[in-house]
Design a protein around this motif. Structure first.
Motif, PDB file in Angstrom:
ATOM      1  N   TRP A 325      88.238 -60.854  87.998  1.00 19.54           N
ATOM      2  CA  TRP A 325      88.483 -61.069  86.568  1.00 19.54           C
ATOM      3  C   TRP A 325      89.964 -61.331  86.377  1.00 19.54           C
ATOM      4  CZ3 TRP A 325      91.840 -58.196  83.597  1.00 19.54           C
ATOM      5  CH2 TRP A 325      91.735 -58.294  82.202  1.00 19.54           C
ATOM      6  N   VAL A 326      90.295 -62.223  85.432  1.00 16.12           N
ATOM      7  CA  VAL A 326      91.691 -62.398  85.039  1.00 16.12           C
ATOM      8  C   VAL A 326      91.809 -62.143  83.550  1.00 16.12           C
ATOM      9  CG1 VAL A 326      92.184 -64.035  86.891  1.00 16.12           C
ATOM     10  CG2 VAL A 326      91.466 -64.882  84.650  1.00 16.12           C
ATOM     11  N   ALA A 327      92.977 -61.754  83.107  1.00 23.11           N
ATOM     12  CA  ALA A 327      93.192 -61.357  81.714  1.00 23.11           C
ATOM     13  C   ALA A 327      92.943 -62.529  80.768  1.00 23.11           C
ATOM     14  CB  ALA A 327      94.609 -60.827  81.536  1.00 23.11           C
ATOM     15  N   PRO A 335      96.760 -65.455  87.612  1.00 22.69           N
ATOM     16  CA  PRO A 335      96.282 -65.500  88.996  1.00 22.69           C
ATOM     17  C   PRO A 335      95.092 -66.437  89.176  1.00 22.69           C
ATOM     18  CG  PRO A 335      96.749 -63.254  88.356  1.00 22.69           C
ATOM     19  CD  PRO A 335      96.869 -64.085  87.111  1.00 22.69           C
ATOM     20  N   SER A 336      94.899 -66.865  90.393  1.00 24.89           N
ATOM     21  CA  SER A 336      93.841 -67.801  90.737  1.00 24.89           C
ATOM     22  C   SER A 336      92.458 -67.168  90.574  1.00 24.89           C
ATOM     23  CB  SER A 336      94.017 -68.249  92.191  1.00 24.89           C
ATOM     24  OG  SER A 336      92.971 -69.096  92.600  1.00 24.89           O
ATOM     25  N   GLY A 337      91.488 -68.007  90.288  1.00 28.80           N
ATOM     26  CA  GLY A 337      90.090 -67.566  90.292  1.00 28.80           C
ATOM     27  C   GLY A 337      89.436 -67.726  91.651  1.00 28.80           C
ATOM     28  N   VAL A 338      90.236 -67.801  92.717  1.00 23.76           N
ATOM     29  CA  VAL A 338      89.748 -68.039  94.069  1.00 23.76           C
ATOM     30  C   VAL A 338      88.618 -67.081  94.447  1.00 23.76           C
ATOM     31  CG1 VAL A 338      91.518 -66.537  95.085  1.00 23.76           C
ATOM     32  CG2 VAL A 338      90.459 -68.321  96.483  1.00 23.76           C
ATOM     33  N   ASN A 376      87.785 -68.174  86.880  1.00 20.32           N
ATOM     34  CA  ASN A 376      87.511 -66.958  87.638  1.00 20.32           C
ATOM     35  C   ASN A 376      86.017 -66.654  87.645  1.00 20.32           C
ATOM     36  OD1 ASN A 376      87.738 -66.341  84.781  1.00 20.32           O
ATOM     37  ND2 ASN A 376      87.516 -64.211  85.379  1.00 20.32           N
ATOM     38  N   THR A 377      85.623 -65.715  88.481  1.00 19.29           N
ATOM     39  CA  THR A 377      84.240 -65.245  88.529  1.00 19.29           C
ATOM     40  C   THR A 377      84.268 -63.731  88.370  1.00 19.29           C
ATOM     41  OG1 THR A 377      83.445 -67.058  89.909  1.00 19.29           O
ATOM     42  CG2 THR A 377      82.171 -65.029  89.967  1.00 19.29           C
ATOM     43  N   TRP A 378      83.945 -63.259  87.152  1.00 18.19           N
ATOM     44  CA  TRP A 378      84.031 -61.819  86.906  1.00 18.19           C
ATOM     45  C   TRP A 378      82.671 -61.139  86.944  1.00 18.19           C
ATOM     46  CZ3 TRP A 378      81.571 -59.772  82.624  1.00 18.19           C
ATOM     47  CH2 TRP A 378      81.306 -60.628  81.545  1.00 18.19           C
ATOM     48  N   ALA A 379      81.594 -61.908  86.889  1.00 19.61           N
ATOM     49  CA  ALA A 379      80.248 -61.340  86.960  1.00 19.61           C
ATOM     50  C   ALA A 379      79.772 -61.328  88.415  1.00 19.61           C
ATOM     51  CB  ALA A 379      79.299 -62.169  86.099  1.00 19.61           C
ATOM     52  N   PRO A 380      78.742 -60.545  88.733  1.00 20.23           N
ATOM     53  CA  PRO A 380      78.234 -60.530  90.108  1.00 20.23           C
ATOM     54  C   PRO A 380      77.714 -61.898  90.548  1.00 20.23           C
ATOM     55  CG  PRO A 380      77.426 -58.632  88.883  1.00 20.23           C
ATOM     56  CD  PRO A 380      78.081 -59.538  87.887  1.00 20.23           C
ATOM     57  N   GLY A 395      83.970 -68.240  84.775  1.00 19.45           N
ATOM     58  CA  GLY A 395      84.431 -68.130  83.406  1.00 19.45           C
ATOM     59  C   GLY A 395      85.134 -69.396  82.972  1.00 19.45           C
ATOM     60  N   ASN A 396      85.535 -69.414  81.700  1.00 20.88           N
ATOM     61  CA  ASN A 396      86.302 -70.582  81.275  1.00 20.88           C
ATOM     62  C   ASN A 396      87.753 -70.431  81.736  1.00 20.88           C
ATOM     63  OD1 ASN A 396      86.968 -68.595  79.363  1.00 20.88           O
ATOM     64  ND2 ASN A 396      87.274 -70.088  77.743  1.00 20.88           N
ATOM     65  N   PRO A 397      88.459 -71.549  81.920  1.00 20.37           N
ATOM     66  CA  PRO A 397      89.839 -71.457  82.409  1.00 20.37           C
ATOM     67  C   PRO A 397      90.736 -70.740  81.411  1.00 20.37           C
ATOM     68  CG  PRO A 397      88.958 -73.694  82.601  1.00 20.37           C
ATOM     69  CD  PRO A 397      88.000 -72.926  81.756  1.00 20.37           C
ATOM     70  N   THR A 398      91.820 -70.170  81.919  1.00 25.05           N
ATOM     71  CA  THR A 398      92.778 -69.481  81.057  1.00 25.05           C
ATOM     72  C   THR A 398      93.815 -70.468  80.544  1.00 25.05           C
ATOM     73  OG1 THR A 398      94.145 -68.919  82.965  1.00 25.05           O
ATOM     74  CG2 THR A 398      92.500 -67.311  82.302  1.00 25.05           C
ATOM     75  N   PRO A 399      94.345 -70.221  79.316  1.00 24.38           N
ATOM     76  CA  PRO A 399      93.800 -69.275  78.348  1.00 24.38           C
ATOM     77  C   PRO A 399      92.530 -69.818  77.712  1.00 24.38           C
ATOM     78  CG  PRO A 399      95.656 -70.451  77.399  1.00 24.38           C
ATOM     79  CD  PRO A 399      95.558 -70.912  78.821  1.00 24.38           C
TER      80      PRO A 399
END
Length: 777
Positions: A325-327, A335-338, A376-380, A395-399
């Protein structure tokens, strides 16, 4: 009569003022007329004139007619229209009213009683379902060979996240006897500002494993809840995320015997991947350095609170797959969603998928880092070992709410499911669920794998309320997906002209209209109608702009991390969703920076509630707040939560019903203790079983429920120490043969639910007598 008359007149004055405002905004003229009528009748009542009471009776009669014409006999809209005026009408029976006001008092009280009976009757006559099919869903397919059984070895029951168990000791016939077997307390204080207990436990090898609020890992006896061991990673506050939710751990069985042949893998808030021996909870010394891998390696600058792994790692063959997860809404340089895979034995990096730079497959070169701010990928994640694929929900890109500066890779892979080759990390296919996502419409849940006949399929639930069903080999839709035009009015950047809509039953609900605005009284209903009219809203995918706009479904969903549970026997997906709106406004950079600087300096010019989120590096910050009345109640009419069963093969809904009651809710965050089935806001998911049961907590209410999967009938419920914003699991004890259903009951600060440190398990009384029966095999 002076007090009664003044009450009526004051109510009229409030409605008159608000009604003028609403009418000026192009809204209903009812409140304007009602306010004038009440002001006049209240003045006459205060003067002791019987015509004032007759005027109130006429007002109530017109209100009943208007309410039915606008809302029909829907119980919740009728309540907003009629309950408070009806109760005020009943006050005309007080002693002296008849003497002072004559027959008008009796008439006003009589119409008040009629309005109250109409509200009560509409609620009593209401079907428990919004949608109910004529016939119950019958079992029509065998239990898959890889379905979870005695053990619950992955977060979603199996690697494909079906959330289904073949166990059948607990059935629709006996679930009403289910009772609490044990309660375990982590003894870790829950901090509303940082995290809550939200883990789904595993049960494997005769032990239950879960993580607590501070990343501690526990092993429990599955029959008693007794703690067998505890591992505290001693997460450092320096460098750890400000948002802390450990949703579970992973289990891996390696080749060979001895220590760490069976291991628990956990990711911490401060960027460590740790492997533990499942027997004693000690670190696996051969894994990384002293049993840990540094997940900040290659990430470049990671500010405290900007990155952590919010989902349990996935196990794909002999590899551990980790994302993070990223803020939200902080910067365009995060940070990267790698996504990275590590050898399950040694912790060595095997490959990395860096959406912005495929050359980083073996990690960045010294002095370099993975691409910044990629989705990023914050879910399983889900895994198909047979096809050799990992399915990553992005997820969608930040911001989140400004996209003009996004990279081509972020545009391509944001708010998608990406199928990655287990062996190499290469992208096999990707499917985007929201184009140029400006609404925080992440793919928030683990995709669920199932078989559609002979075709391996994947169901992708989204915050938009849309569920996409694809061939998981190719990413091609199995149920039609249509691109539809969406609004662009008010946008500050170029927006996607269309968005994808699925033929699978949508959990988004219809677009909102003024008539859908609700309140506990006509006054907050009027407030919500005025607020609605002030907002720019053109339906689904209304883009953010510098004025206030409405996002519905909200940034929380629709559907959230609970995803969908698959019943492969009845060919059903069970889904739950929440219903409320989010108000969004882009704030120009200079004003954003000024307000944030003022708040940091202790200025009282702006409250934290109104403080924009920075979205640094873009021309705009962003304000986000719920569309709710001054009483803290969502402005859209109930139900605020629904649960549904949807046919996997056709996408058509089998049943849908409100989910949750108002027992632990009320105005201003108060719990009124009224078990009224109005549907509750919910985060979390469900579990289905071969016997035909659906278990779910999820709602703000402190309750675990069991529904009949075939009909949607509620069969059982039990009170919990707090609400359960997680997913229940089930297992059968190898020692007693008892089937248990267990859930973490940690509460949730966003739902205004009290926090707890409890895990509760339920079983049938005397279940050990059926030790070898009813396993669904």
């Amino acid at each position: 009569m002076i007090a009664l008359g003044m009450a009526v007149a004051i109510a009229g004055l409030a409605l008159l003022a608000g009604g003028l405002w609403l009418a000026a905004l192009g809204g209903s003229i009812y409140y304007l007329m009602a306010g004038a009528a009440l002001l006049g009748s209240g003045t006459l009542i205060a003067l002791g004139r019987g015509t004032g009471a007759k005027g109130y009776a006429l007002f109530l009669t017109v209100t009943i007619a208007w309410a039915v014409a606008e809302s029909g006999f829907a119980p919740w809209p009728l309540m907003a229209w009629l309950l408070a005026p009806a109760l005020l009408g009943l006050l005309f029976v007080i002693p002296g009213a008849r003497a002072s006001l004559g027959q008008g008092a009796s008439l006003a009280a009589g119409v008040g009683a009629l309005a109250l009976l109409l509200v009560v009757g509409a609620h009593l006559a209401r079907d428990s379902h919004d949608i109910r099919t004529a016939e119950a869903i019958a079992a029509s397919a065998p239990i898959p060979a890889d379905a979870a059984g005695d053990e619950w070895t992955s977060w979603g029951g199996d690697k494909g996240g079906s959330r289904f168990s073949r166990l059948a000791q607990i059935t629709p016939a006996n679930v009403g006897k289910l009772e609490a077997a044990w309660t375990f307390h982590t003894r870790i204080p829950s901090d509303p500002a940082t995290g809550y207990l939200s883990a789904t436990p595993l049960m494997v090898g005769g032990r239950m494993f879960l993580c607590g609020q501070d990343n501690s890992v526990f092993a429990l006896d599955p029959d008693s809840g007794r703690e067998l061991w505890r591992f505290d990673p001693r997460v450092s506050a320096k460098g750890s995320s400000a948002v802390r939710t450990c949703r579970g751990v992973a289990f891996a069985r390696t080749e060979g015997a001895g220590r760490c042949a069976a291991r628990i893998v956990t990711a911490t808030f401060d960027g460590r991947l740790i492997a533990l021996d499942a027997t004693d909870g000690k670190r696996c010394e051969g894994f990384g350095t002293n049993g840990a891998v540094n997940l900040f390696d290659g990430m470049g600058m990671v500010q405290p609170g900007f990155y952590y792994s919010s989902a349990p790692p996935a196990i794909a063959r002999d590899r551990i797959v980790v994302a993070g997860w990223v803020a939200d809404n902080q910067s365009n340089d995060e940070p990267s969603g790698v996504i990275r895979t590590y050898d399950v034995h040694t912790g060595a990096l095997v490959w990395a998928w860096d959406a912005g730079n495929p050359l980083n497959v073996h990690g960045p070169r010294p002095g370099e880092h993975y691409s910044r701010s990629t989705p990023n990928t914050w879910a399983p994640m889900s895994v198909d070992d047979t096809l050799g694929l990992i399915y990553a929900p992005t997820g969608n890109p930040t911001p989140d709410h400004y996209g003009a500066l996004r990279s081509a890779a972020s545009e391509k892979y944001g708010s998608s499911v990406v199928a990655l080759d287990i062996a190499t990390g290469a992208v096999r296919w990707s499917f985007q669920t929201a184009h140029h996502d400006l609404w925080d419409y992440d793919v928030p849940a683990q995709p669920s794998l199932f078989a559609a006949g002979n075709t391996p399929a994947i169901a992708i639930p989204t915050k938009r309320g849309e569920t996409f069903v694809l061939d998981r080999r190719t990413g091609k839709p199995l149920l039609p997906v249509t691109e539809r035009a969406v609004p662009s009015r008010g946008a500050v950047e170029k927006v996607a002209a269309t968005q994808p809509f699925s033929a699978f039953h949508s959990m988004a609900g219809p677009d909102l209209a003024e008539r859908d605005m609700w309140g506990l009284t006509p006054f907050d209903q009027l407030w919500c109608r005025v607020r609605y009219r002030q907002l720019r809203y053109d339906g689904k995918a209304t883009p953010p702009g510098t004025d206030e706009a409405l996002i519905y479904p909200s940034i929380g969903g629709g559907m959230n991390f609970g995803g969908v549970a698959i019943d492969p026997v009845r060919r059903i997906a069970v889904a739950n969703a929440l219903y409320y709106g989010t108000i969004i406004q882009l704030v120009p950079r200079a004003e954003t920076d000024r307000l944030i600087a003022g708040a940091a300096a202790g200025s009282h010019a702006v409250t934290n509630f109104g403080l924009p989120l920075p979205q640094a590096g873009t021309p705009f910050g962003v304000r986000l707040k719920p569309l709710a009345s001054p009483l803290g109640v969502p402005c859209n009419a109930p139900p605020f939560g629904r649960i549904a069963a949807i046919h996997l093969d056709t996408g058509k809904v089998a049943w849908e019903r409100p989910f949750g009651t108002a027992r632990d809710a009320g105005p201003l965050g108060l719990a009124l203790g009224l078990p009224i089935p109005m549907g509750a806001p919910n985060f979390g998911g469900s579990l289905t079983t071969a016997s035909g049961l659906t278990f779910i907590g999820a709602a703000r209410e402190q309750t675990l429920r069991a529904f009949d999967t075939a009909t949607g009938k509620e069969l059982w419920s039990a009170r919990l120490p707090a609400s359960a914003q997680t997913m229940p699991m089930t297992y059968r004890s190898p020692r007693t043969g008892c089937q248990y259903v267990a859930t973490a009951a940690g509460g949730h600060n966003m739902l205004q639910s009290p926090l707890s440190d409890s895990v509760v398990a339920f079983r049938l009384p005397g279940c050990s007598a059926s030790k070898s029966k009813g396993d669904g095999k």
